[in-house]
Design a protein around this motif. Sequence first.
Motif, mmCIF file in Angstrom:
data_model
loop_
_atom_site.group_PDB
_atom_site.id
_atom_site.type_symbol
_atom_site.label_atom_id
_atom_site.label_comp_id
_atom_site.label_asym_id
_atom_site.label_seq_id
_atom_site.Cartn_x
_atom_site.Cartn_y
_atom_site.Cartn_z
ATOM 1 N N THR A 150 1.025 -1.099 0.015
ATOM 2 C CA THR A 150 0.194 0.027 0.074
ATOM 3 C C THR A 150 0.841 1.302 0.099
ATOM 4 N N PRO A 151 0.887 1.775 -1.051
ATOM 5 C CA PRO A 151 1.770 3.357 -1.302
ATOM 6 C C PRO A 151 1.193 4.233 -0.064
ATOM 7 N N GLY B 197 5.467 6.466 -1.038
ATOM 8 C CA GLY B 197 5.149 5.339 -1.886
ATOM 9 C C GLY B 197 5.200 4.033 -1.353
ATOM 10 N N ILE B 198 5.939 2.854 -2.060
ATOM 11 C CA ILE B 198 5.975 1.898 -1.289
ATOM 12 C C ILE B 198 7.547 1.744 -0.701
ATOM 13 N N GLY B 199 8.330 2.729 -0.997
ATOM 14 C CA GLY B 199 9.468 2.885 -0.426
ATOM 15 C C GLY B 199 10.734 3.225 -1.334
ATOM 16 N N ALA C 104 2.022 5.832 -5.800
ATOM 17 C CA ALA C 104 2.343 4.546 -6.192
ATOM 18 C C ALA C 104 3.843 4.147 -6.253
ATOM 19 N N PHE C 105 4.619 4.930 -7.196
ATOM 20 C CA PHE C 105 6.198 4.775 -6.930
ATOM 21 C C PHE C 105 7.075 6.076 -6.820
ATOM 22 N N CYS D 105 1.608 9.681 -8.605
ATOM 23 C CA CYS D 105 1.999 8.327 -8.575
ATOM 24 C C CYS D 105 3.481 8.184 -8.789
ATOM 25 N N TYR D 106 4.113 9.205 -9.707
ATOM 26 C CA TYR D 106 5.496 9.308 -9.856
ATOM 27 C C TYR D 106 6.370 10.426 -9.112
ATOM 28 N N TYR D 107 5.644 10.816 -8.420
ATOM 29 C CA TYR D 107 6.260 12.068 -7.483
ATOM 30 C C TYR D 107 7.829 11.898 -7.099
ATOM 31 N N TYR D 108 8.729 12.590 -7.566
ATOM 32 C CA TYR D 108 10.061 12.442 -7.169
ATOM 33 C C TYR D 108 10.651 10.990 -7.568
ATOM 34 N N MET D 109 10.051 10.401 -8.385
ATOM 35 C CA MET D 109 10.327 9.005 -8.523
ATOM 36 C C MET D 109 11.842 8.842 -8.984
ATOM 37 N N PHE D 110 12.567 9.844 -9.889
ATOM 38 C CA PHE D 110 13.790 9.589 -10.231
ATOM 39 C C PHE D 110 14.498 10.979 -10.078
#
Length: 198
Positions: free
Chosen positions: A57-58, A63-65, A100-101, A128-133
């Motif tokens: 659960t994000p 997120g999920i980590g 999510a991520f 969902c892709y906030y700060y992902m990379f």
Amino acid sequence: LPYLTIEALEDGLTAKLSRNACQYSTDCITWIDLSAGTSTPAINTGEKIYFKATGLTPISSAGIGTFTVSKQFNLSGNCMSMLFGDEAESNLNLTGKNYAFCKLFLNCTTLKSVSSGFLPATTLAMVCYYYMFSRCTGLTTAPELPATILSPGCYSYMFQDCTSLNYIKMLATNVTGSFCLTDWVSNVSPTGTFVKNK
């Protein structure tokens, strides 16, 4: 393969995920449980580690980590395996998976490239892709972003401070979601290629 895949570009690579347990494999046959914050055994150049999880659960702003990877690496496969496990290929919808991520590879300065199909979702969730990379300073090529409608905050800060990033393919036609593109490419390479929906 339909799993999040880390390919080592240097010997002695280990990876770990904060916050949540998951499973990893080196052959997609035998899967081993991995506790949150615990590193995988080391792999060498050219070898791969596959990851999957179900039922995670994000949560807001986490997120999920976040993955920590010790050596230079490439990403391929399908990130959806971290939410849908073996069913990743048949899940292109992130509805209900807000955050999510978020921050999944934040500060992964050893990341070099991401394969085009790594983020296949065509329906996005909020943030969902906030700060992902963000701050992946070695990243040169982004994954394709196929969604045509952007959710609020979905790409915000996604590639912020990816100072080497010089190729992005983003196919959105509706970018009216609030804050969906906030600083998403701030401080990337000043030159490169941006591919958009025709």
